[in-house]
Design an enzyme around this catalytic site. Structure first.
Site, mmCIF file in Angstrom:
data_model
loop_
_atom_site.group_PDB
_atom_site.id
_atom_site.type_symbol
_atom_site.label_atom_id
_atom_site.label_comp_id
_atom_site.label_asym_id
_atom_site.label_seq_id
_atom_site.Cartn_x
_atom_site.Cartn_y
_atom_site.Cartn_z
ATOM 1 N N GLY A 259 8.906 52.567 53.896
ATOM 2 C CA GLY A 259 9.239 52.072 55.228
ATOM 3 C C GLY A 259 10.083 53.066 55.995
ATOM 4 N N ASP B 167 -0.555 53.056 52.812
ATOM 5 C CA ASP B 167 -0.404 51.605 52.806
ATOM 6 C C ASP B 167 0.009 51.183 51.403
ATOM 7 O OD1 ASP B 167 -0.657 48.846 52.830
ATOM 8 O OD2 ASP B 167 -2.496 48.859 54.024
ATOM 9 N N SER C 62 16.875 40.184 52.916
ATOM 10 C CA SER C 62 17.281 39.681 54.228
ATOM 11 C C SER C 62 18.138 38.439 54.025
ATOM 12 C CB SER C 62 16.051 39.328 55.072
ATOM 13 O OG SER C 62 16.404 38.587 56.226
ATOM 14 N N TYR D 86 7.960 34.665 55.382
ATOM 15 C CA TYR D 86 8.902 35.790 55.348
ATOM 16 C C TYR D 86 10.154 35.445 54.552
ATOM 17 C CZ TYR D 86 12.190 39.345 56.998
ATOM 18 O OH TYR D 86 13.122 40.346 57.059
ATOM 19 N N SER E 56 9.537 35.100 50.811
ATOM 20 C CA SER E 56 9.257 36.389 50.172
ATOM 21 C C SER E 56 10.545 37.176 49.955
ATOM 22 C CB SER E 56 8.277 37.198 51.014
ATOM 23 O OG SER E 56 8.864 37.695 52.201
#
Length: 247
Positions: free
Chosen positions: A9, A60, A138, A151, A154
């Protein structure tokens, strides 16, 4: 001895900020940047310390076999992989009844399955000398987030993976860290909160600074924990503060 770092990323946002921050360290020599966007990777490379040995690969991460081949190539070339920074993520926030099975599978494919794959392949080399793995989760993974089901869940899985691997890999001298950024001005955040003013929230550079400190010798007692990184919100304008607290 030169040390090798892999950052996924790395074409933008937090991944880019981490790569830039780590490139200023004297103890890290080789950098491998991975992302789907070649143009973004080139931009990141141009912002990093030019004295470092930097390679980038537009790839990817859900192409599992290609990732396995790349990690084997890197391990053979440098003979060691000292740090793996898993930042790449995907989000298409929807409620339960609006989430398709395709959206659900795509979210887990990028946020969980691809991380499992690259981590497993990296550990095959890292276990020889020890090293550090950092996963970017997160705050959505540790609290209720209606409308963000795929999201958020995960990211909760990622927190659990990090805690489990911290103990499982300790015999190899591998430290596993997990950070959970709060609201941060990234492209992904624009998807999650399109009406939010990005200038009022934490910036990727703040997270990059925290990660740099965490992966230094000073972060040795913080592995295996979910570390929340967030900006303190003040009612009156004051100097920005970034909190680094363990949950």
């Amino acid at each position: 001895m030169s040390k090798t770092v892999i950052v996924t990323g790395a074409s933008r946002g937090i991944g880019r900020a981490i790569a830039i921050a780590l490139s200023e360290r004297e103890d890290l020599t080789n950098f491998v940047l991975i992302s789907r966007t070649e143009e973004g990777l080139e931009e990141t490379l141009n912002m990093m310390n030019p004295n470092k040995n930097i390679q980038y690969f537009p790839l990817d991460l859900s192409d599992y076999h290609a990732v396995q081949k790349l990690i084997h190539q890197i391990g053979e070339e440098y003979q060691t992989i000292d740090m793996l920074i898993n930042v790449a993520g995907y989000a298409n926030p929807k409620s339960l009844l609006e989430t398709s099975i395709d959206d659900w599978e795509q979210t887990y494919k990028i946020n969980v399955h691809s991380l499992f794959n690259i981590t497993k392949e990296t550990v095959k080399f890292m276990k020889k000398t020890g090293g550090k793995i950092l996963n970017v989760a997160s705050t959505a993974g540790s609290s209720a987030r209606p409308g963000w089901l795929a999201y958020a869940s995960s990211k909760a899985a990622l927190i659990s993976i990090s805690q489990t691997l911290s103990e499982e890999l300790s015999d190899y001298g591998i430290l596993v860290y997990c950070i959970s950024p709060g609201r941060c001005a990234t492209e992904l955040r624009k998807v999650l909160a399109p009406d939010e003013d990005p200038t009022t929230i934490m910036q990727p550079e703040h997270v990059g600074e925290v990660v740099n400190q965490l992966l230094s010798d000073n972060g040795i007692c913080l592995d295996g924990q979910n570390i929340v990184v967030r900006k303190q919100v003040n009612k009156t304008p004051k100097k920005e503060k970034v909190l680094n607290q363990t949950t």
